[in-house]
Design an enzyme around this catalytic site. Structure first.
Site: not given
Length: 219
Positions: A104, A106
């Site tokens: 991920k 963000h």
């Protein structure tokens, strides 16, 4: 006489349609007299009991760790259920985490959800079954990329104790040889045979085929 947790687990698998006897063609092409379909676990009650059996295996083998790692996807609910059972049954509070399929980039970011791993952390990998070592082969590089952790062991539900297609070693023995990871199972094929012999579960009509299969493919 009270049943051991291993005997209880074998009966639990039969009662929930996970362990079946008959004639089954495995992915390897072998004709097996028994089959284990963990996809038949699908209720909260089943998952709670499953976590208790995994926790009992960890406790029985004296394994000490900081964090349970559940490889996506099947290992995720197993690691959560086991963490809950360890706390409830043995008053052991362990962290848990599981990997994302993609990093991920963000928000909080990272490859793991749950406990963020640190150097020196002791972890136990929680999986359902082991056939080829694929789960280990995929999760170990992710663990190494996250931190310098110590893999105390891996817990699976059943060790089939049979030779791989191209080796006289079992999948569990190959995991030790290739990855230096000790794999512990709640039960083994020998435990299942013993449960039939002792009348813990029905199936004496399948014993001859079980013996033959073990003699042919047993590691």
């Amino acid at each position: 006489m009270a049943l051991t947790y291993k005997q209880e687990f074998i009966r639990f698998m039969v009662n929930n349609g996970v362990l079946k006897f008959g004639e089954f063609t495995l992915k390897s092409g072998r004709k097996a007299p028994y089959f284990i379909n963990t996809g038949n676990y699908k209720t909260g009650k089943q998952l709670a009991k499953l976590g208790q059996y995994y926790a009992a295996c960890i406790h029985d083998n004296g394994l000490e760790a900081d964090t349970l790692v559940g490889p996506a996807y099947k290992g995720i609910p197993l690691s959560v259920a086991t963490a809950i059972a360890l706390y409830h049954d043995y008053e052991k509070e362990m962290n848990y985490c599981f990997d994302r399929k993609e990093i991920k980039d963000h928000g909080e970011g990272g490859l793991f959800v749950g406990k963020q791993l640190v150097d020196g952390e002791k972890v136990i990998i929680i999986e359902d079954v082991m056939t080829s070592g694929k789960a280990l082969r995929e999760i170990l590089p992710k663990l190494e990329a996250a931190a310098n952790v110590k893999v105390v062991g891996m817990i699976i539900s059943v060790d089939r104790q049979e030779k791989a297609l191209n080796s006289d070693l079992s999948a569990v023995a190959e995991a030790k040889k290739e990855f230096d990871v000790d794999v512990y199972s709640v039960v083994t094929m020998n435990d299942i045979i013993a449960a039939i012999e002792e009348g813990i579960i029905d199936g004496k009509e399948h014993l001859a085929d079980m013996y033959k299969y073990r003699n042919t493919y047993g590691a």
